[in-house]
Design an enzyme around this catalytic site. Structure first.
Site, PDB file in Angstrom:
ATOM      1  N   LYS A  50       0.832  -1.416   0.120  1.00 50.00           N
ATOM      2  CA  LYS A  50       0.064   0.037  -0.188  1.00 50.00           C
ATOM      3  C   LYS A  50       0.919   0.572   0.061  1.00 50.00           C
ATOM      4  O   LYS A  50       1.237   1.274   0.477  1.00 50.00           O
ATOM      5  CB  LYS A  50      -1.158  -0.200   0.909  1.00 50.00           C
ATOM      6  CG  LYS A  50      -0.082   0.567   2.172  1.00 50.00           C
ATOM      7  CD  LYS A  50       0.012   1.617   2.910  1.00 50.00           C
ATOM      8  CE  LYS A  50       0.442   1.312   4.528  1.00 50.00           C
ATOM      9  NZ  LYS A  50       1.183   2.710   5.064  1.00 50.00           N
ATOM     10  N   VAL A 107      11.037  -3.827   2.985  1.00 51.97           N
ATOM     11  CA  VAL A 107      10.883  -4.526   4.477  1.00 51.97           C
ATOM     12  C   VAL A 107      11.280  -3.341   5.004  1.00 51.97           C
ATOM     13  O   VAL A 107      12.069  -2.827   4.777  1.00 51.97           O
ATOM     14  CB  VAL A 107      11.937  -5.729   4.654  1.00 51.97           C
ATOM     15  CG1 VAL A 107      12.035  -6.102   5.988  1.00 51.97           C
ATOM     16  CG2 VAL A 107      11.522  -7.377   4.028  1.00 51.97           C
ATOM     17  N   ALA A 108      10.022  -3.716   6.057  1.00 52.46           N
ATOM     18  CA  ALA A 108       9.661  -2.142   7.306  1.00 52.46           C
ATOM     19  C   ALA A 108      10.533  -0.395   5.897  1.00 52.46           C
ATOM     20  O   ALA A 108      11.135  -0.265   6.478  1.00 52.46           O
ATOM     21  CB  ALA A 108      11.468  -2.308   8.084  1.00 52.46           C
ATOM     22  N   GLY A 109       9.279  -0.760   4.940  1.00 50.83           N
ATOM     23  CA  GLY A 109       9.954   0.092   4.307  1.00 50.83           C
ATOM     24  C   GLY A 109       8.568   0.924   4.293  1.00 50.83           C
ATOM     25  O   GLY A 109       8.230   2.487   3.658  1.00 50.83           O
ATOM     26  N   GLY A 110       7.495   1.145   5.103  1.00 50.18           N
ATOM     27  CA  GLY A 110       6.171   2.268   5.361  1.00 50.18           C
ATOM     28  C   GLY A 110       5.490   1.339   4.069  1.00 50.18           C
ATOM     29  O   GLY A 110       4.041   2.051   3.271  1.00 50.18           O
ATOM     30  N   SER A 135       2.583  -6.085   7.289  1.00 53.99           N
ATOM     31  CA  SER A 135       1.643  -6.562   7.655  1.00 53.99           C
ATOM     32  C   SER A 135       0.253  -7.597   6.121  1.00 53.99           C
ATOM     33  O   SER A 135      -0.159  -8.432   6.299  1.00 53.99           O
ATOM     34  CB  SER A 135       0.603  -4.948   7.470  1.00 53.99           C
ATOM     35  OG  SER A 135       0.982  -4.739   8.315  1.00 53.99           O
ATOM     36  N   ASP A 183      -2.393  -1.981  10.342  1.00 50.00           N
ATOM     37  CA  ASP A 183      -2.708  -1.827   8.944  1.00 50.00           C
ATOM     38  C   ASP A 183      -2.785  -3.029   7.593  1.00 50.00           C
ATOM     39  O   ASP A 183      -3.343  -2.737   7.100  1.00 50.00           O
ATOM     40  CB  ASP A 183      -1.236  -1.274   8.400  1.00 50.00           C
ATOM     41  CG  ASP A 183      -1.042   0.465   8.345  1.00 50.00           C
ATOM     42  OD1 ASP A 183      -1.967   1.014   8.638  1.00 50.00           O
ATOM     43  OD2 ASP A 183       0.445   0.409   8.153  1.00 50.00           O
TER      44      ASP A 183
HETATM   45  O1  C5P Z   1      -0.576  -1.167  14.981  1.00 55.02           O
HETATM   46  P1  C5P Z   1       0.652  -1.445  14.718  1.00 55.02           P
HETATM   47  O2  C5P Z   1       1.191  -2.596  15.738  1.00 55.02           O
HETATM   48  O3  C5P Z   1       1.437  -2.172  12.876  1.00 55.02           O
HETATM   49  O4  C5P Z   1       1.618  -0.479  15.116  1.00 55.02           O
HETATM   50  C1  C5P Z   1       2.957  -0.277  15.398  1.00 55.02           C
HETATM   51  C2  C5P Z   1       3.356   0.947  16.756  1.00 55.02           C
HETATM   52  O5  C5P Z   1       2.889   1.928  15.612  1.00 55.02           O
HETATM   53  C3  C5P Z   1       2.539   1.373  17.290  1.00 55.02           C
HETATM   54  O6  C5P Z   1       2.798   0.250  18.502  1.00 55.02           O
HETATM   55  C4  C5P Z   1       2.700   2.923  17.308  1.00 55.02           C
HETATM   56  O7  C5P Z   1       3.502   2.801  18.249  1.00 55.02           O
HETATM   57  C5  C5P Z   1       2.676   3.459  16.272  1.00 55.02           C
HETATM   58  N1  C5P Z   1       0.977   3.413  15.915  1.00 55.02           N
HETATM   59  C6  C5P Z   1       0.187   4.577  16.331  1.00 55.02           C
HETATM   60  N2  C5P Z   1      -0.461   4.850  15.842  1.00 55.02           N
HETATM   61  C7  C5P Z   1      -1.459   4.418  14.564  1.00 55.02           C
HETATM   62  C8  C5P Z   1      -0.622   3.449  14.089  1.00 55.02           C
HETATM   63  C9  C5P Z   1       0.653   3.010  14.531  1.00 55.02           C
HETATM   64  O8  C5P Z   1       0.832   5.280  17.173  1.00 55.02           O
HETATM   65  N3  C5P Z   1      -2.558   4.560  14.345  1.00 55.02           N
END
Ligand code: C5P
Length: 297
Positions: free
Chosen positions: A8, A94-97, A102, A135
Site C-alpha cells: 500500500k 521490508v520495514a519500508g512504509g 501487515s 494496517d
Molecule cells: O498497529 P501497529 O502494530 O502496526 O502499530 C505499530 C506502532 O506504530 C504502534 O505501536 C504505535 O507506536 C504506532 N502507531 C501509532 N498510531 C497508529 C498506528 C501505529 O502510534 N494509528
C-alpha cells in the site's frame, strides 16, 4: 494454499495527537498497489516460517513475524493446532512504509483459513487483522479505503487508476520510532483532529493524477525526514526526473512518486536509479485487489 497480497501507499496520512493508549487517531487514505508478496501455507509438524526474495534476510522468521502470529491467533480462536509451514515470497520492501509485514499477516490468515477449511466469516477475519496491527485489515481488503481510528476502521473509497514509482531506501525505519519523532516535533503545538481531504477524495475518485498530485499529504513525512534527512534528496531527484509529485510512503523510508502513465513511470524510475539516492526502484499501479487465494498447493 497460496495467497497473493498487495503493498500500500498512503495518499493521505493525517495524524492526530497521541491517545492515552499510545496510538494516534488517523485519517488514512490507503491505496493498494500492484507490488505483491505471496504466502504459501502447507501442513507441517509445527508452525514454521521461511522467506525468499531480495530482502529475505531482514525478515524475522520467529513468532514476531505477523504471518506466524496470524496462524497462532486463528488457531487459538477456532481450536485448530497451527501446524503449518508458511513460506513468504517477498517482493514488498521490508520495514519500508508499504505495509509489507501487515500484508504477510493478512495473507497468512487467509491461507490458513482456506487450508484448514474454516470459512471464517469476513467480519471475524477483519477483527483478527485489527488485532495483528493497524494496517492489516487494509491488506486483506485492498482497493482504496479511508482508515480511521488507528487506521483499522475501513470505509471503501472510489479510485481511478494511478501509476507510481517507489524508491526503496537502504535499511528500514521503525514505525513506532517515526510516530515518536512525530510527537517530539509536535510538542507544544495543538494538533487538529485528523480529517480526510475532500479534494483528495474527489481527485482519487475521478482518476485525476494532476489533482491527486496537488493533494498528496503525509503528516509523518517531517518525522521520517528528520530521522532520515537523505530522503529529501530522493524526493528532489524524483521531482526533477518528471514525477507529478512525491512523498514518503507511510512511516517510510520508501518514497512514492505519482506519475502520469506507465511510460513516465519508466522514465522516473530510470532517473531515480541513475541518481544513486535509492537502493532500487519498483513500478506499480493502483488500486490493486486485496489478499486473494491463488491456488491450492
Ligand atoms: O498497529 P501497529 O502494530 O502496526 O502499530 C505499530 C506502532 O506504530 C504502534 O505501536 C504505535 O507506536 C504506532 N502507531 C501509532 N498510531 C497508529 C498506528 C501505529 O502510534 N494509528
Amino acid at each position: 494454499m497460496t495467497v497473493r497480497v498487495p503493498a500500500k501507499v498512503n495518499v493521505q496520512l493525517a495524524v492526530g495527537a497521541a491517545r492515552p493508549d499510545g496510538f494516534h487517531d488517523l485519517a488514512n487514505v490507503f491505496l493498494a498497489v500492484s507490488l505483491y508478496d505471496e504466502v504459501t501455507a502447507t501442513p507441517a509438524d509445527a508452525l514454521t516460517v521461511t522467506c525468499e526474495g531480495p530482502d529475505a534476510e531482514q525478515v524475522p522468521l520467529d513468532r514476531t513475524n505477523l504471518a506466524a502470529r496470524a496462524a497462532e491467533i486463528l488457531g487459538k480462536r477456532t481450536g485448530t493446532v497451527p501446524a503449518v509451514h508458511l513460506h513468504i515470497a517477498k517482493n514488498i520492501p521490508v520495514a519500508g512504509g508499504m505495509a509489507g509485514g501487515s500484508a504477510d499477516g493478512a495473507a497468512a490468515l487467509l491461507a490458513c483459513d482456506a487450508l484448514w477449511g474454516l470459512d471464517t466469516p469476513r467480519a471475524e477475519l477483519l477483527d483478527i487483522c485489527a488485532e495483528l496491527g493497524s494496517d492489516v485489515p487494509f491488506s486483506l481488503v485492498g482497493g482504496a479505503a479511508l482508515g480511521t481510528g488507528r487506521g483499522e476502521l475501513l470505509t471503501p473509497v472510489e479510485a481511478g487508476t494511478f501509476h507510481w514509482v517507489f524508491a526503496v531506501a537502504d535499511g528500514g525505519l521503525s514505525t513506532p520510532a517515526v510516530f515518536r519523532e512525530f510527537d517530539r516535533l509536535a510538542a507544544g503545538r495543538r494538533i487538529p483532529e485528523p480529517e480526510a481531504s475532500p479534494a483528495l477524495l474527489a481527485a482519487l475518485a475521478a482518476g485525476d493524477a494532476d489533482a491527486l498530485a496537488g493533494a498528496l499529504a503525509n503528516d509523518l513525512q517531517p518525522a521520517a525526514l528528520s530521522l532520515r534527512p537523505q530522503l529529501a534528496d530522493t524526493l528532489a531527484r524524483g521531482a526533477a526526473g518528471g514525477a507529478l509529485a512525491g512523498l514518503v510512503s507511510g512511516s517510510g523510508p520508501t518514497t512514492a512518486f505519482l506519475v502520469r502513465d506507465a511510460e513516465a513511470a519508466a522514465e522516473v524510475a530510470a532517473a531515480l536509479e541513475a541518481s544513486g539516492t535509492c537502493r532500487a526502484t519498483r513500478v506499480a499501479s493502483g488500486p490493486a485487489p486485496g489478499a486473494t487465494v491463488l491456488a491450492t498447493a
